[in-house]
Design a protein around this motif. Structure first.
Motif, PDB file in Angstrom:
ATOM      1  N   ASP A   1       0.845  -1.182   0.000  1.00 60.36           N
ATOM      2  CA  ASP A   1       0.000   0.000   0.000  1.00 60.36           C
ATOM      3  C   ASP A   1       0.888   1.243   0.000  1.00 60.36           C
ATOM      4  N   CYS A   2       0.800   2.036  -1.048  1.00 60.48           N
ATOM      5  CA  CYS A   2       1.659   3.216  -1.189  1.00 60.48           C
ATOM      6  C   CYS A   2       0.873   4.519  -1.050  1.00 60.48           C
ATOM      7  N   ARG A   3      -0.339   4.448  -0.506  1.00 58.02           N
ATOM      8  CA  ARG A   3      -1.197   5.626  -0.458  1.00 58.02           C
ATOM      9  C   ARG A   3      -0.754   6.686   0.543  1.00 58.02           C
ATOM     10  N   ASP A   4       0.181   6.392   1.419  1.00 55.74           N
ATOM     11  CA  ASP A   4       0.662   7.409   2.357  1.00 55.74           C
ATOM     12  C   ASP A   4       2.114   7.790   2.064  1.00 55.74           C
ATOM     13  N   LYS A   5       2.508   7.568   0.814  1.00 56.38           N
ATOM     14  CA  LYS A   5       3.857   7.897   0.372  1.00 56.38           C
ATOM     15  C   LYS A   5       3.769   8.900  -0.776  1.00 56.38           C
ATOM     16  N   VAL A   6       4.808   9.708  -0.909  1.00 54.69           N
ATOM     17  CA  VAL A   6       4.922  10.591  -2.060  1.00 54.69           C
ATOM     18  C   VAL A   6       5.829   9.893  -3.065  1.00 54.69           C
ATOM     19  N   ILE A   7       5.339   9.757  -4.285  1.00 49.42           N
ATOM     20  CA  ILE A   7       6.078   9.076  -5.345  1.00 49.42           C
ATOM     21  C   ILE A   7       6.549  10.127  -6.349  1.00 49.42           C
ATOM     22  N   LEU A   8       7.849  10.322  -6.427  1.00 47.20           N
ATOM     23  CA  LEU A   8       8.444  11.275  -7.365  1.00 47.20           C
ATOM     24  C   LEU A   8       8.916  10.493  -8.582  1.00 47.20           C
ATOM     25  N   ILE A   9       8.364  10.821  -9.752  1.00 52.92           N
ATOM     26  CA  ILE A   9       8.635  10.039 -10.956  1.00 52.92           C
ATOM     27  C   ILE A   9       9.351  10.881 -12.002  1.00 52.92           C
ATOM     28  N   ASP A  10      10.572  10.477 -12.344  1.00 54.30           N
ATOM     29  CA  ASP A  10      11.300  11.107 -13.440  1.00 54.30           C
ATOM     30  C   ASP A  10      10.582  10.761 -14.738  1.00 54.30           C
ATOM     31  N   LEU A  11      10.621  11.659 -15.702  1.00 50.42           N
ATOM     32  CA  LEU A  11       9.963  11.370 -16.979  1.00 50.42           C
ATOM     33  C   LEU A  11      10.834  10.590 -17.933  1.00 50.42           C
ATOM     34  N   ASN A  12      12.140  10.822 -17.904  1.00 51.81           N
ATOM     35  CA  ASN A  12      13.051  10.204 -18.878  1.00 51.81           C
ATOM     36  C   ASN A  12      13.787   9.032 -18.254  1.00 51.81           C
ATOM     37  N   MET A  13      13.212   7.838 -18.462  1.00 51.60           N
ATOM     38  CA  MET A  13      13.816   6.620 -17.909  1.00 51.60           C
ATOM     39  C   MET A  13      13.739   5.508 -18.944  1.00 51.60           C
ATOM     40  N   PRO A  14      14.636   4.528 -18.824  1.00 54.55           N
ATOM     41  CA  PRO A  14      14.554   3.370 -19.720  1.00 54.55           C
ATOM     42  C   PRO A  14      13.427   2.423 -19.298  1.00 54.55           C
ATOM     43  N   LEU A  15      13.117   1.494 -20.148  1.00 57.15           N
ATOM     44  CA  LEU A  15      12.106   0.453 -19.947  1.00 57.15           C
ATOM     45  C   LEU A  15      10.683   1.004 -19.912  1.00 57.15           C
ATOM     46  N   MET A  16      10.417   1.913 -18.993  1.00 61.53           N
ATOM     47  CA  MET A  16       9.093   2.507 -18.879  1.00 61.53           C
ATOM     48  C   MET A  16       9.283   3.944 -18.406  1.00 61.53           C
ATOM     49  N   ASP A  17       9.016   4.902 -19.281  1.00 61.12           N
ATOM     50  CA  ASP A  17       9.254   6.292 -18.897  1.00 61.12           C
ATOM     51  C   ASP A  17       8.187   6.774 -17.912  1.00 61.12           C
ATOM     52  N   GLY A  18       8.366   7.990 -17.434  1.00 57.85           N
ATOM     53  CA  GLY A  18       7.487   8.506 -16.385  1.00 57.85           C
ATOM     54  C   GLY A  18       6.039   8.654 -16.795  1.00 57.85           C
ATOM     55  N   LEU A  19       5.781   9.148 -18.011  1.00 51.80           N
ATOM     56  CA  LEU A  19       4.393   9.313 -18.447  1.00 51.80           C
ATOM     57  C   LEU A  19       3.719   7.959 -18.641  1.00 51.80           C
ATOM     58  N   GLU A  20       4.444   6.992 -19.188  1.00 50.94           N
ATOM     59  CA  GLU A  20       3.908   5.637 -19.326  1.00 50.94           C
ATOM     60  C   GLU A  20       3.628   5.033 -17.944  1.00 50.94           C
ATOM     61  N   THR A  21       4.518   5.296 -17.003  1.00 53.18           N
ATOM     62  CA  THR A  21       4.329   4.813 -15.634  1.00 53.18           C
ATOM     63  C   THR A  21       3.066   5.406 -15.027  1.00 53.18           C
ATOM     64  N   MET A  22       2.878   6.713 -15.198  1.00 54.61           N
ATOM     65  CA  MET A  22       1.673   7.360 -14.670  1.00 54.61           C
ATOM     66  C   MET A  22       0.418   6.767 -15.304  1.00 54.61           C
ATOM     67  N   ALA A  23       0.458   6.496 -16.599  1.00 58.69           N
ATOM     68  CA  ALA A  23      -0.692   5.889 -17.277  1.00 58.69           C
ATOM     69  C   ALA A  23      -1.004   4.522 -16.680  1.00 58.69           C
ATOM     70  N   LYS A  24       0.033   3.732 -16.391  1.00 54.61           N
ATOM     71  CA  LYS A  24      -0.184   2.400 -15.819  1.00 54.61           C
ATOM     72  C   LYS A  24      -0.681   2.467 -14.377  1.00 54.61           C
ATOM     73  N   LEU A  25      -0.294   3.511 -13.646  1.00 54.17           N
ATOM     74  CA  LEU A  25      -0.805   3.674 -12.281  1.00 54.17           C
ATOM     75  C   LEU A  25      -2.319   3.854 -12.278  1.00 54.17           C
ATOM     76  N   ASN A  26      -2.855   4.359 -13.377  1.00 56.50           N
ATOM     77  CA  ASN A  26      -4.295   4.560 -13.473  1.00 56.50           C
ATOM     78  C   ASN A  26      -5.080   3.253 -13.502  1.00 56.50           C
TER      79      ASN A  26
END
Length: 139
Positions: free
Chosen positions: A50-75
């Motif tokens: 459960d990560c609902r009480d954590k702040v998740i800082l996501i870089d946009l430029n990453m290998p494998l899965m970039d930040g925007l793709e990661t945000m889309a998958k979090l949805n």
């Protein structure tokens, strides 16, 4: 009262991780920081705990899965509306800012370039998210 800061940094650049962790050493109380190298690692973590009480800082430029793709998958997660994920990048591209917010980012932060600026940012971030903010968790 300030709760213990729990931060997940999703960042692949070792220099950026070093600057971030060095700044954390100057904070009181020091936050607990989990460093993940890409979005795929974050997906695994969110599936396992459960990560609902954590702040998740996501870089946009990453290998494998970039930040925007990661945000889309979090949805795809049922708790997506109560996850606190933030774009944390060198990009100031307005398309990236707009897209991050469309994908549910709670904020979009430009990475500071100096230790003093990073300390200031992390003090502000910690005070806001862990002192004044209230995370939602079902009881």
């Amino acid at each position: 009262m300030m709760t213990k800061a729990e931060i997940i940094l999703v960042e692949d650049d070792p220099d950026d991780v070093y600057l971030f962790m060095s700044a954390c050493e100057h904070l009181e109380p020091q936050p607990h920081v989990a460093v993940l190298g890409n979005g795929a690692e974050l997906m695994q973590l969110v599936e396992q705990e459960d990560c609902r009480d954590k702040v998740i800082l996501i870089d946009l430029n990453m290998p494998l899965m970039d930040g925007l793709e990661t945000m889309a998958k979090l949805n795809a997660f049922p708790e997506k509306d109560t996850l606190c994920f933030i774009g944390f990048t060198t990009s100031s591209n307005q398309h990236d800012v707009k897209r991050a917010y469309e994908l549910g980012a709670k904020s979009f932060i430009s990475k500071p370039g100096t230790l003093v600026e990073m300390i200031d940012l992390l003090q502000t971030l910690s005070r806001y998210w862990f002192k004044f903010n209230r995370f939602y968790k079902e009881v």
